[in-house]
Write a protein that holds these residues in place. Structure first.
Motif, PDB file in Angstrom:
ATOM      1  N   TRP A   1      46.018  41.237 115.540  1.00 29.58           N
ATOM      2  CA  TRP A   1      46.119  40.697 116.900  1.00 29.58           C
ATOM      3  C   TRP A   1      47.428  41.180 117.522  1.00 29.58           C
ATOM      4  CZ3 TRP A   1      42.491  38.083 119.593  1.00 29.58           C
ATOM      5  CH2 TRP A   1      41.440  37.471 118.888  1.00 29.58           C
ATOM      6  N   TYR A  12      45.423  39.647 125.233  1.00 32.57           N
ATOM      7  CA  TYR A  12      45.458  39.571 123.768  1.00 32.57           C
ATOM      8  C   TYR A  12      44.424  40.553 123.218  1.00 32.57           C
ATOM      9  CZ  TYR A  12      48.512  35.627 124.294  1.00 32.57           C
ATOM     10  OH  TYR A  12      49.595  34.843 124.629  1.00 32.57           O
ATOM     11  N   LEU A  30      51.040  29.634 117.683  1.00 36.35           N
ATOM     12  CA  LEU A  30      49.929  30.569 117.512  1.00 36.35           C
ATOM     13  C   LEU A  30      49.461  30.547 116.064  1.00 36.35           C
ATOM     14  CD1 LEU A  30      51.378  31.654 120.151  1.00 36.35           C
ATOM     15  CD2 LEU A  30      50.482  33.879 119.491  1.00 36.35           C
ATOM     16  N   SER A  31      48.156  30.615 115.891  1.00 38.03           N
ATOM     17  CA  SER A  31      47.599  30.712 114.549  1.00 38.03           C
ATOM     18  C   SER A  31      46.327  31.529 114.613  1.00 38.03           C
ATOM     19  CB  SER A  31      47.326  29.326 113.962  1.00 38.03           C
ATOM     20  OG  SER A  31      46.337  28.661 114.716  1.00 38.03           O
ATOM     21  N   SER A  32      45.975  32.114 113.480  1.00 33.38           N
ATOM     22  CA  SER A  32      44.778  32.943 113.434  1.00 33.38           C
ATOM     23  C   SER A  32      44.149  32.858 112.062  1.00 33.38           C
ATOM     24  CB  SER A  32      45.133  34.400 113.762  1.00 33.38           C
ATOM     25  OG  SER A  32      43.967  35.194 113.803  1.00 33.38           O
ATOM     26  N   SER A  75      37.179  36.675 113.846  1.00 30.70           N
ATOM     27  CA  SER A  75      38.486  36.040 113.755  1.00 30.70           C
ATOM     28  C   SER A  75      38.721  35.250 115.026  1.00 30.70           C
ATOM     29  CB  SER A  75      39.581  37.100 113.604  1.00 30.70           C
ATOM     30  OG  SER A  75      40.864  36.521 113.665  1.00 30.70           O
ATOM     31  N   CYS A  82      42.549  42.487 120.027  1.00 27.68           N
ATOM     32  CA  CYS A  82      42.121  42.416 118.636  1.00 27.68           C
ATOM     33  C   CYS A  82      41.803  43.838 118.187  1.00 27.68           C
ATOM     34  CB  CYS A  82      40.887  41.530 118.525  1.00 27.68           C
ATOM     35  SG  CYS A  82      40.146  41.445 116.883  1.00 27.68           S
ATOM     36  N   THR A 103      41.255  29.036 122.439  1.00 25.53           N
ATOM     37  CA  THR A 103      40.765  29.783 121.288  1.00 25.53           C
ATOM     38  C   THR A 103      40.185  31.098 121.779  1.00 25.53           C
ATOM     39  OG1 THR A 103      40.237  27.772 120.037  1.00 25.53           O
ATOM     40  CG2 THR A 103      39.145  29.814 119.366  1.00 25.53           C
ATOM     41  N   LEU A 162      41.941  33.408 117.405  1.00 29.55           N
ATOM     42  CA  LEU A 162      43.369  33.240 117.664  1.00 29.55           C
ATOM     43  C   LEU A 162      43.512  31.951 118.469  1.00 29.55           C
ATOM     44  CD1 LEU A 162      46.315  34.367 117.704  1.00 29.55           C
ATOM     45  CD2 LEU A 162      45.720  35.455 119.878  1.00 29.55           C
TER      46      LEU A 162
END
Lengths: 112, 114
Positions: free
Chosen positions: B35, B87, B61-63, B72, B89, B20, B74
């Protein structure tokens, strides 16, 4: 295919020399941006342009210059006044009708 | 001044782990959070989030965005070595900007080891 092309991919410069980094897009995007990326620093905005013949300074514009004579092109000149130019430079563009950026593949500039 | 803070700055996990990544922000005029994944050179778009509480998902992948708490996350499940990347943001638009400028965090460097 539409996209953004940055050239060259790698560039070496001697201290005291000006160099120009190329950024060309065929996406018909209005806004274009130049970012500098250093390890651990994220992306920092150098210059941006919303329309042809107009551009504004970002957070770290000192030692850099740009032009926007054509919609497709937004070259960045790193001048000898830039004290620490060694970095990875990213160009991006953004359409007025959608959010988010399309990035070029970047130019890694090294001062030798 | 707009601010985007990502944590952790770096992370090493084994293949198959779930990770996460966090992104908190302080902006004057929030419209969306994005993202990106940056492997070697050009960041590539992953997600754009504008509404609170609605999960965006793409494969592993989810956010999700929490506009009340201004953050937020990810999530990456069943990580693979190909997930190794930085990664990023980003939040926009930037205060005072005429165009839709993004303010970026410093990124989270994820390393997935076999």
């Amino acid at each position: 295919d539409g996209g953004i092309t940055q050239s060259p991919k790698y560039l070496f410069r001697k201290e005291g020399q000006n160099v120009t980094l190329s950024c060309e897009q065929n996406l018909n995007h209005d806004a274009m941006y130049w970012y500098r990326q250093d390890p651990g620093q994220g992306l920092r905005l150098i210059y941006y342009s919303q329309i042809v013949n107009d551009f504004q300074k970002g957070d770290i514009a000192e030692g850099y210059s740009v032009s926007r004579e054509k919609k497709e092109s937004f070259p960045l000149t790193v001048t000898s006044a830039q004290k620490n130019p060694t970095a990875f430079y990213l160009c991006a563009s953004e359409s007025a009708s959608q959010y988010g950026y399309t990035f070029g593949s970047g130019t890694r500039l090294t001062v030798v | 001044e707009d601010k985007v803070v990502q944590s952790p700055l770096s992370l090493v996990v084994h293949e198959g782990d779930t990770v996460t990544l966090n992104c908190s922000y302080e902006v004057t005029n929030f419209r969306s959070l994005l993202w990106y994944k940056q492997e070697k050179k050009a960041p590539t778009f992953l997600f754009m989030l504008t509404s609170s509480g609605i999960e965006k998902k793409s494969g592993r992948l989810s956010s999700i965005l929490d506009k009340k708490e201004l953050f937020s996350i990810l999530n990456i499940t069943a990580t693979q070595t190909g997930d190794s990347a930085v990664y990023l943001c980003a939040v926009g638009p930037r205060s005072g900007a005429g165009s839709y400028q993004l303010t970026f965090g410093k990124g989270t460097k994820l390393s997935v080891i076999p």
